[in-house]
Design a protein around this motif. Structure first.
Motif, PDB file in Angstrom:
ATOM      1  N   LEU A  18       0.841  -1.299  -0.071  1.00 28.98           N
ATOM      2  CA  LEU A  18       0.125  -0.003   0.001  1.00 28.98           C
ATOM      3  C   LEU A  18       0.903   1.105  -0.181  1.00 28.98           C
ATOM      4  O   LEU A  18       1.973   1.388   0.511  1.00 28.98           O
ATOM      5  CB  LEU A  18      -1.035  -0.165   1.218  1.00 28.98           C
ATOM      6  N   ARG A  19       0.496   2.276  -0.727  1.00 34.82           N
ATOM      7  CA  ARG A  19       1.205   3.430  -0.640  1.00 34.82           C
ATOM      8  C   ARG A  19       0.193   4.590  -0.231  1.00 34.82           C
ATOM      9  O   ARG A  19      -0.705   4.990  -0.880  1.00 34.82           O
ATOM     10  CB  ARG A  19       1.905   3.943  -1.966  1.00 34.82           C
ATOM     11  N   LEU A  20       0.822   5.264   1.043  1.00 33.66           N
ATOM     12  CA  LEU A  20       0.095   6.590   1.468  1.00 33.66           C
ATOM     13  C   LEU A  20       0.866   7.710   0.639  1.00 33.66           C
ATOM     14  O   LEU A  20       2.017   7.766   0.669  1.00 33.66           O
ATOM     15  CB  LEU A  20       0.196   6.656   2.922  1.00 33.66           C
ATOM     16  N   SER A  21      -0.034   8.796   0.386  1.00 30.27           N
ATOM     17  CA  SER A  21       0.467  10.212  -0.017  1.00 30.27           C
ATOM     18  C   SER A  21       0.103  11.030   0.927  1.00 30.27           C
ATOM     19  O   SER A  21      -0.869  11.093   1.558  1.00 30.27           O
ATOM     20  CB  SER A  21       0.213  10.421  -1.560  1.00 30.27           C
ATOM     21  N   CYS A  22       0.817  12.049   1.075  1.00 30.25           N
ATOM     22  CA  CYS A  22       0.473  13.405   1.688  1.00 30.25           C
ATOM     23  C   CYS A  22       1.065  14.675   1.149  1.00 30.25           C
ATOM     24  O   CYS A  22       2.291  14.821   0.996  1.00 30.25           O
ATOM     25  CB  CYS A  22       1.082  13.422   3.298  1.00 30.25           C
ATOM     26  N   LEU A  80       4.535   7.115   1.930  1.00 31.90           N
ATOM     27  CA  LEU A  80       4.909   5.779   2.639  1.00 31.90           C
ATOM     28  C   LEU A  80       4.546   4.663   1.986  1.00 31.90           C
ATOM     29  O   LEU A  80       3.352   4.270   1.691  1.00 31.90           O
ATOM     30  CB  LEU A  80       4.132   5.930   4.062  1.00 31.90           C
ATOM     31  N   GLN A  81       5.410   3.850   1.521  1.00 29.48           N
ATOM     32  CA  GLN A  81       5.344   2.608   0.951  1.00 29.48           C
ATOM     33  C   GLN A  81       5.295   1.620   1.975  1.00 29.48           C
ATOM     34  O   GLN A  81       6.170   1.352   2.689  1.00 29.48           O
ATOM     35  CB  GLN A  81       6.546   2.506  -0.219  1.00 29.48           C
ATOM     36  N   MET A  82       4.071   0.839   2.000  1.00 28.77           N
ATOM     37  CA  MET A  82       4.025  -0.173   2.936  1.00 28.77           C
ATOM     38  C   MET A  82       3.976  -1.487   2.431  1.00 28.77           C
ATOM     39  O   MET A  82       3.005  -1.633   1.485  1.00 28.77           O
ATOM     40  CB  MET A  82       2.679   0.074   3.727  1.00 28.77           C
ATOM     41  N   ASN A  83       4.995  -2.469   2.654  1.00 31.82           N
ATOM     42  CA  ASN A  83       5.037  -3.732   2.038  1.00 31.82           C
ATOM     43  C   ASN A  83       4.746  -4.609   3.141  1.00 31.82           C
ATOM     44  O   ASN A  83       5.143  -4.665   4.429  1.00 31.82           O
ATOM     45  CB  ASN A  83       6.370  -3.827   1.433  1.00 31.82           C
ATOM     46  N   SER A  84       4.336  -5.820   2.490  1.00 28.10           N
ATOM     47  CA  SER A  84       4.297  -7.043   3.431  1.00 28.10           C
ATOM     48  C   SER A  84       3.377  -6.403   4.660  1.00 28.10           C
ATOM     49  O   SER A  84       3.844  -6.922   5.943  1.00 28.10           O
ATOM     50  CB  SER A  84       5.470  -7.534   4.071  1.00 28.10           C
TER      51      SER A  84
END
Length: 119
Positions: A18-22, A80-84
């Protein structure tokens, strides 16, 4: 005033990415630190990662190795790149912007974006 708009949250499965952006707008100064914090249900808000105007990065252990913070300076945007992802990553993720040097003022928060990890 600095306005922060977060996006990218949602419902994902264990192991997904998932990737969050701000995106920051308004009175953005040249020296600052931006970061991601998260608040799990019933707990205090915790630091996830920060990045400064010159690219210095700091991670809290909670996501180190699985999460990556990055920025696009031209767009005043951090990611924020969120893996696994794990069920324990379920939280509301907040973006923060602070002017440096930090005086206690010029400290802004986004509205938060919910990340829910389903097993």
């Amino acid at each position: 005033q600095v306005q922060l708009v977060e996006s990218g949250g949602g419902l994902v499965q264990v192991g997904d990415s998932l990737r969050l952006s701000c995106a920051a707008s308004g009175s953005v100064s040249n020296t600052f630190v931006m970061g991601w914090y998260r608040q799990r249900e019933g707990r205090e808000r915790d630091l996830v990662a920060t990045i400064t105007h010159d690219g210095t990065i700091n991670y809290r252990d909670n996501g180190k190795g699985r999460f990556t913070i990055s920025r696009d300076s031209e767009k005043n945007t951090i990611y924020l790149q969120m893996n696994s992802v794990l069920p324990g990553d379920t939280a509301v993720y907040y973006c923060n912007w602070r002017r440096l040097p930090f005086s206690g003022r010029h400290d802004y928060w986004g509205q938060g974006t919910q990340v829910t990890v389903s097993s």
